[in-house]
Design a protein around this motif. Structure first.
Motif, PDB file in Angstrom:
ATOM      1  N   SER A 121       0.833  -1.210   0.000  1.00 16.23           N
ATOM      2  CA  SER A 121       0.000   0.000   0.000  1.00 16.23           C
ATOM      3  C   SER A 121       0.865   1.257   0.000  1.00 16.23           C
ATOM      4  O   SER A 121       0.578   2.214  -0.738  1.00 16.23           O
ATOM      5  CB  SER A 121      -0.950   0.000   1.205  1.00 16.23           C
ATOM      6  OG  SER A 121      -0.257   0.234   2.414  1.00 16.23           O
ATOM      7  N   VAL A 122       1.914   1.266   0.795  1.00 16.44           N
ATOM      8  CA  VAL A 122       2.812   2.426   0.861  1.00 16.44           C
ATOM      9  C   VAL A 122       3.496   2.650  -0.484  1.00 16.44           C
ATOM     10  O   VAL A 122       3.607   3.794  -0.972  1.00 16.44           O
ATOM     11  CB  VAL A 122       3.864   2.236   1.974  1.00 16.44           C
ATOM     12  CG1 VAL A 122       4.964   3.281   1.865  1.00 16.44           C
ATOM     13  CG2 VAL A 122       3.202   2.320   3.346  1.00 16.44           C
ATOM     14  N   ILE A 123       3.952   1.565  -1.112  1.00 15.84           N
ATOM     15  CA  ILE A 123       4.635   1.669  -2.412  1.00 15.84           C
ATOM     16  C   ILE A 123       3.680   2.197  -3.485  1.00 15.84           C
ATOM     17  O   ILE A 123       4.035   3.090  -4.271  1.00 15.84           O
ATOM     18  CB  ILE A 123       5.218   0.296  -2.826  1.00 15.84           C
ATOM     19  CG1 ILE A 123       6.377  -0.069  -1.892  1.00 15.84           C
ATOM     20  CG2 ILE A 123       5.696   0.333  -4.275  1.00 15.84           C
ATOM     21  CD1 ILE A 123       6.854  -1.499  -2.040  1.00 15.84           C
ATOM     22  N   LEU A 124       2.454   1.668  -3.514  1.00 16.15           N
ATOM     23  CA  LEU A 124       1.476   2.108  -4.519  1.00 16.15           C
ATOM     24  C   LEU A 124       1.125   3.588  -4.350  1.00 16.15           C
ATOM     25  O   LEU A 124       1.063   4.341  -5.330  1.00 16.15           O
ATOM     26  CB  LEU A 124       0.210   1.257  -4.434  1.00 16.15           C
ATOM     27  CG  LEU A 124       0.305  -0.184  -4.918  1.00 16.15           C
ATOM     28  CD1 LEU A 124      -1.016  -0.913  -4.707  1.00 16.15           C
ATOM     29  CD2 LEU A 124       0.703  -0.239  -6.387  1.00 16.15           C
ATOM     30  N   LYS A 243      -2.115   3.127  13.010  1.00 19.10           N
ATOM     31  CA  LYS A 243      -0.672   3.216  12.801  1.00 19.10           C
ATOM     32  C   LYS A 243      -0.318   4.444  11.967  1.00 19.10           C
ATOM     33  O   LYS A 243      -1.027   4.785  11.013  1.00 19.10           O
ATOM     34  CB  LYS A 243      -0.158   1.943  12.115  1.00 19.10           C
ATOM     35  CG  LYS A 243      -0.243   0.696  12.993  1.00 19.10           C
ATOM     36  CD  LYS A 243       0.376  -0.507  12.314  1.00 19.10           C
ATOM     37  CE  LYS A 243       0.359  -1.715  13.254  1.00 19.10           C
ATOM     38  NZ  LYS A 243       0.985  -2.915  12.643  1.00 19.10           N
ATOM     39  N   VAL A 244       0.800   5.061  12.337  1.00 20.52           N
ATOM     40  CA  VAL A 244       1.245   6.287  11.670  1.00 20.52           C
ATOM     41  C   VAL A 244       1.431   6.063  10.170  1.00 20.52           C
ATOM     42  O   VAL A 244       1.010   6.888   9.341  1.00 20.52           O
ATOM     43  CB  VAL A 244       2.569   6.784  12.294  1.00 20.52           C
ATOM     44  CG1 VAL A 244       3.131   7.944  11.488  1.00 20.52           C
ATOM     45  CG2 VAL A 244       2.358   7.206  13.729  1.00 20.52           C
ATOM     46  N   THR A 245       2.051   4.956   9.805  1.00 16.11           N
ATOM     47  CA  THR A 245       2.356   4.685   8.400  1.00 16.11           C
ATOM     48  C   THR A 245       1.095   4.631   7.558  1.00 16.11           C
ATOM     49  O   THR A 245       1.019   5.226   6.473  1.00 16.11           O
ATOM     50  CB  THR A 245       3.123   3.357   8.270  1.00 16.11           C
ATOM     51  OG1 THR A 245       4.342   3.452   9.009  1.00 16.11           O
ATOM     52  CG2 THR A 245       3.444   3.063   6.806  1.00 16.11           C
ATOM     53  N   TYR A 246       0.070   3.934   8.042  1.00 19.05           N
ATOM     54  CA  TYR A 246      -1.161   3.784   7.269  1.00 19.05           C
ATOM     55  C   TYR A 246      -1.948   5.090   7.211  1.00 19.05           C
ATOM     56  O   TYR A 246      -2.545   5.412   6.174  1.00 19.05           O
ATOM     57  CB  TYR A 246      -2.025   2.671   7.859  1.00 19.05           C
ATOM     58  CG  TYR A 246      -1.356   1.308   7.832  1.00 19.05           C
ATOM     59  CD1 TYR A 246      -0.399   1.010   6.865  1.00 19.05           C
ATOM     60  CD2 TYR A 246      -1.671   0.324   8.766  1.00 19.05           C
ATOM     61  CE1 TYR A 246       0.228  -0.223   6.840  1.00 19.05           C
ATOM     62  CE2 TYR A 246      -1.054  -0.912   8.741  1.00 19.05           C
ATOM     63  CZ  TYR A 246      -0.106  -1.186   7.780  1.00 19.05           C
ATOM     64  OH  TYR A 246       0.513  -2.409   7.747  1.00 19.05           O
ATOM     65  N   VAL A 247      -1.956   5.823   8.308  1.00 17.86           N
ATOM     66  CA  VAL A 247      -2.640   7.125   8.313  1.00 17.86           C
ATOM     67  C   VAL A 247      -1.969   8.060   7.314  1.00 17.86           C
ATOM     68  O   VAL A 247      -2.635   8.742   6.526  1.00 17.86           O
ATOM     69  CB  VAL A 247      -2.631   7.746   9.726  1.00 17.86           C
ATOM     70  CG1 VAL A 247      -3.122   9.187   9.686  1.00 17.86           C
ATOM     71  CG2 VAL A 247      -3.501   6.929  10.675  1.00 17.86           C
ATOM     72  N   GLY A 248      -0.629   8.084   7.326  1.00 15.87           N
ATOM     73  CA  GLY A 248       0.102   8.950   6.400  1.00 15.87           C
ATOM     74  C   GLY A 248      -0.115   8.571   4.948  1.00 15.87           C
ATOM     75  O   GLY A 248      -0.244   9.445   4.077  1.00 15.87           O
ATOM     76  N   ALA A 249      -0.164   7.262   4.664  1.00 14.89           N
ATOM     77  CA  ALA A 249      -0.376   6.803   3.288  1.00 14.89           C
ATOM     78  C   ALA A 249      -1.793   7.124   2.813  1.00 14.89           C
ATOM     79  O   ALA A 249      -1.991   7.668   1.723  1.00 14.89           O
ATOM     80  CB  ALA A 249      -0.109   5.301   3.196  1.00 14.89           C
ATOM     81  N   LEU A 250      -2.781   6.792   3.626  1.00 14.27           N
ATOM     82  CA  LEU A 250      -4.176   7.021   3.241  1.00 14.27           C
ATOM     83  C   LEU A 250      -4.480   8.510   3.120  1.00 14.27           C
ATOM     84  O   LEU A 250      -5.341   8.916   2.335  1.00 14.27           O
ATOM     85  CB  LEU A 250      -5.111   6.367   4.261  1.00 14.27           C
ATOM     86  CG  LEU A 250      -6.610   6.392   3.941  1.00 14.27           C
ATOM     87  CD1 LEU A 250      -6.893   5.742   2.593  1.00 14.27           C
ATOM     88  CD2 LEU A 250      -7.400   5.702   5.046  1.00 14.27           C
ATOM     89  N   ARG A 251      -3.753   9.321   3.857  1.00  9.92           N
ATOM     90  CA  ARG A 251      -3.970  10.774   3.797  1.00  9.92           C
ATOM     91  C   ARG A 251      -3.716  11.335   2.405  1.00  9.92           C
ATOM     92  O   ARG A 251      -4.282  12.361   2.019  1.00  9.92           O
ATOM     93  CB  ARG A 251      -3.055  11.458   4.821  1.00  9.92           C
ATOM     94  CG  ARG A 251      -3.379  12.915   5.048  1.00  9.92           C
ATOM     95  CD  ARG A 251      -2.399  13.542   6.007  1.00  9.92           C
ATOM     96  NE  ARG A 251      -2.780  14.898   6.359  1.00  9.92           N
ATOM     97  CZ  ARG A 251      -2.023  15.734   7.025  1.00  9.92           C
ATOM     98  NH1 ARG A 251      -0.825  15.358   7.445  1.00  9.92           N
ATOM     99  NH2 ARG A 251      -2.436  16.957   7.306  1.00  9.92           N
ATOM    100  N   GLY A 285      -4.623   3.118  -1.057  1.00  6.90           N
ATOM    101  CA  GLY A 285      -5.494   3.494   0.060  1.00  6.90           C
ATOM    102  C   GLY A 285      -6.407   2.370   0.485  1.00  6.90           C
ATOM    103  O   GLY A 285      -6.606   2.129   1.680  1.00  6.90           O
ATOM    104  N   CYS A 286      -6.963   1.654  -0.491  1.00  5.81           N
ATOM    105  CA  CYS A 286      -7.836   0.518  -0.175  1.00  5.81           C
ATOM    106  C   CYS A 286      -7.068  -0.581   0.559  1.00  5.81           C
ATOM    107  O   CYS A 286      -7.600  -1.222   1.472  1.00  5.81           O
ATOM    108  CB  CYS A 286      -8.468  -0.040  -1.445  1.00  5.81           C
ATOM    109  SG  CYS A 286      -9.683   1.059  -2.214  1.00  5.81           S
TER     110      CYS A 286
END
Length: 292
Positions: A121-124, A243-251, A285-286
Motif C-alpha cells: 500500500s505504501v509503495i502504490l 498506525k502512523v504509516t497507514y494514516v500517512g499513506a491514506l492521507r 489506500g484501499c
C-alpha cells in the motif's frame, strides 16, 4: 487498519482536498494563506475554551506544541525553497513523498511494524504521488545535460526531500503529542503558535493586496480556515487509533479529491499519468484497510 481511523482519514482527505481546491483560486496566495491561518484561532476559540474546560490543559505540555509548530514552519520554508528552484512537476511529488520515510521513522521511534500488504500500500501510494503531476510518460533525454546542470537543481531537490521528511516528522510528532494532550487542544495551540511565522509574512505585503484578496475571496478564506483545522484534527484522532504509516499513506487520497475537483469544476486537463496516479493512490489506500 480499523474502520474508524480509516473513515476519519478519508473525511480528512476530503476536507484537505477541498481546502486546497479553494486555495487554488486565490489571486495572491501569500495573502490568502496568511489571512486563513490568522482566522483559524478566532473561528475555533469557543470550541477550544469548551474543550479545555472539559478535558483540562497542562502548561507543561506546551513544548509538544512548540516542537510541532517548528516542524510545520520548517516544512513551509522547505516547500517555498523547492518551489522557487524546481519546476512544479518535480518539486510537488518529491515534497509529497513523506510515505517513503514514515515506515522507518515509525519503526525506530514507536516500534511500529507493518505487514506485506502494508508495504504494498505504501509503495502504490508513493508511486501514485509521483505520477499524478506528470503530463506524459516520458523518460528524460540523457543526451541533453541541461536538466542535470540546471542552476539550483541540487539545492531544490534537497529542499523538496527535506519538505517530505518534515511532513513525516510532524505526523510522527502528532502521534506522540496526542498521548499527552487532547488532539483538538494540540491543534489549536499549534495553529495559534504558527502565526508567529504567518503574521510577519502578512505584514510584508502591501495593504492594498491584502484588502483586495479579502474582498475577492473572503468566503473561500473562511472556508479554508474551517477545513484546514478540521482536516488535521481528524488526522490526529486517526493517529490516536491507528498506525502512523497507514494514516500517512491514506492521507494522500486528498490528491484524488483535488484532481477530481480540478477536473469537474475548474475544467483542468486530466492526463493519462494523472489517471494512472489516481488509480495507484486509490488502490494503495484501499489496501491500508486490509493491512495489519
Amino acid at each position: 487498519m480499523q474502520g474508524l481511523p480509516f473513515l476519519l482519514v478519508l473525511l480528512s482527505a476530503v476536507a484537505h482536498g477541498y481546502w486546497n481546491f479553494l486555495f487554488k483560486q486565490a489571486e495572491n496566495k501569500d495573502a490568502f494563506l496568511c489571512l486563513s491561518k490568522m482566522l483559524e484561532p478566532l473561528i475555533y476559540l469557543v470550541p477550544f475554551v469548551v474543550t479545555v474546560n472539559v478535558w483540562g490543559f497542562e502548561l507543561s505540555s506546551l513544548w509538544y506544541v512548540v516542537v510541532g509548530m517548528l516542524l510545520a514552519v520548517a516544512n513551509y520554508m522547505c516547500l517555498s525553497g523547492s518551489y522557487k528552484l524546481l519546476d512544479l512537476t518535480i518539486a510537488y511529488p518529491v515534497s509529497r513523498s513523506s510515505t517513503v520515510f514514515l515506515p522507518f521513522l515509525a519503526f525506530i521511534f514507536l516500534g511500529e511494524h507493518i505487514d506485506v500488504v502494508g508495504w504494498v500500500s505504501v509503495i502504490l501510494v508513493s508511486l501514485g504521488v509521483v505520477v499524478i503531476p506528470l503530463n506524459e510518460f516520458k523518460l528524460p533525454d540523457l543526451s541533453d545535460r541541461t536538466w542535470v546542470s540546471q542552476k539550483g537543481m541540487g539545492l531544490g531537490m534537497f529542499f523538496a526531500v527535506l519538505a517530505a521528511f518534515t511532513v513525516a516528522l510532524y505526523t510522527l510528532w502528532g502521534k506522540l503529542a496526542i498521548q499527552h494532550m487532547h488532539p483538538f487542544i494540540y491543534m489549536y495551540c499549534y495553529t495559534l503558535a504558527a502565526n508567529v511565522y504567518f503574521l510577519p509574512l502578512l505584514r510584508r505585503l502591501d495593504r492594498s493586496i491584502i484588502r483586495r484578496e479579502w474582498e475577492m475571496n473572503k468566503w473561500r478564506i473562511i472556508g479554508v480556515s474551517v477545513l484546514n483545522t478540521m482536516s488535521f484534527v481528524l488526522i490526529l484522532f486517526a493517529l490516536a487509533l491507528g498506525k502512523v504509516t497507514y494514516v500517512g499513506a491514506l492521507r494522500q487520497s486528498s490528491l484524488v479529491v483535488g484532481v477530481g475537483l480540478g477536473w469537474l469544476v475548474l475544467r483542468e486537463v486530466v492526463t493519462v499519468p494523472r489517471i494512472v496516479g489516481v488509480g495507484l493512490v486509490i488502490a494503495g489506500g484501499c489496501l491500508t484497510y486490509l493491512a495489519k
